[in-house]
Scaffold this active site. Structure first.
Site, mmCIF file in Angstrom:
data_model
loop_
_atom_site.group_PDB
_atom_site.id
_atom_site.type_symbol
_atom_site.label_atom_id
_atom_site.label_comp_id
_atom_site.label_asym_id
_atom_site.label_seq_id
_atom_site.Cartn_x
_atom_site.Cartn_y
_atom_site.Cartn_z
ATOM 1 N N CYS A 160 0.825 -1.213 0.000
ATOM 2 C CA CYS A 160 0.000 0.000 0.000
ATOM 3 C C CYS A 160 0.855 1.258 0.000
ATOM 4 C CB CYS A 160 -0.925 0.016 1.220
ATOM 5 S SG CYS A 160 -2.114 -1.330 1.276
ATOM 6 N N ASP A 178 -20.129 12.090 -15.263
ATOM 7 C CA ASP A 178 -21.548 11.857 -14.978
ATOM 8 C C ASP A 178 -21.752 10.931 -13.783
ATOM 9 O OD1 ASP A 178 -20.604 9.532 -16.091
ATOM 10 O OD2 ASP A 178 -22.123 9.386 -17.662
#
Length: 221
Positions: A44, A135
């Site tokens: 990570c 959108d």
């Protein structure tokens, strides 16, 4: 689990820059949301550091970045120091990290890895990548297992493809990179293609004799 084209649900979350609302944060921009199993873990840390160095590339494409990890905001803020050290960076951290200690968002968005567990036996958050259109629909979803780091060069490549396809009636062939030849969509007639692609269309010959491999120089994104 969400399918491509689905509208992602709006949510409010605590992050390293305070409380955010997903839709407000993204505005009319493209977005990328990528999740992580835990803070202070090796894979990570390298991933968030890589994204840190790539921020100019995301900015150039008008993409807002948002990370998620299943630890607290306080833990994230301490972790940022390690991320910046690995990236060779300093100063203000350029993108927020969501705190998801109870895994509520990971469950909502289908980001759990059923195989990898933490020390308490709870499923880890997988390495999910969601590219979100202006959108608010899901344009790309990639799920990596918790043990495999992502390739963010590939993610940038796909964003380039998504953005050029958004504006032009083209597709991008295998291993395509920004600036390379694109393919005219089968739904576009030869007559329309001549108008849509003034830089020309080249048809590649194939044994079937069908003229479906139509190539054109990449339009401006």
């Amino acid at each position: 689990m969400f399918n491509l084209g689905d509208t992602l649900p709006n949510f409010q979350a605590e992050t390293t820059i305070g409380t955010i609302n997903l839709y407000d944060y993204l505005g009319d921009s493209w977005g990328i949301l990528f999740s992580h199993p835990s803070d202070f873990t090796p894979v990570c840390t390298t991933e968030l550091a890589r994204v840190l160095t790539l921020m100019p590339e995301f900015d150039k494409r008008g993409v807002k970045v948002l990370a998620l990890s299943c630890d607290s905001v306080d833990s994230h803020c301490k972790w940022i120091e390690d991320i910046q050290a690995v990236a060779g960076s300093s100063g203000e951290f350029p993108y927020p990290i969501i705190a998801d200690e109870d895994r509520e968002l990971a469950v909502l968005l289908g980001m759990l890895d059923p195989v990898e567990k933490d020390r308490d036996g709870l499923p880890l958050t997988c390495r999910a990548v969601f590219v979100i259109g202006p959108d608010k629909t899901l344009r790309l979803a990639i799920l990596y297992p918790a043990t495999t780091g992502r390739n963010f060069d590939e993610i940038l490549r796909v964003i380039d493809s998504l953005q050029i396809v958004e504006k032009h009636q083209v597709a991008t062939p295998v291993d395509w990179k920004a600036g390379e030849m694109c393919m005219v969509l089968p739904s576009v007639s030869d007559q329309d293609a001549a108008c849509l692609f003034p830089r020309g269309v080249t048809v590649r010959d194939v044994p079937s004799g069908k003229s479906y491999l139509r190539m054109t120089p990449a339009p401006q994104p």
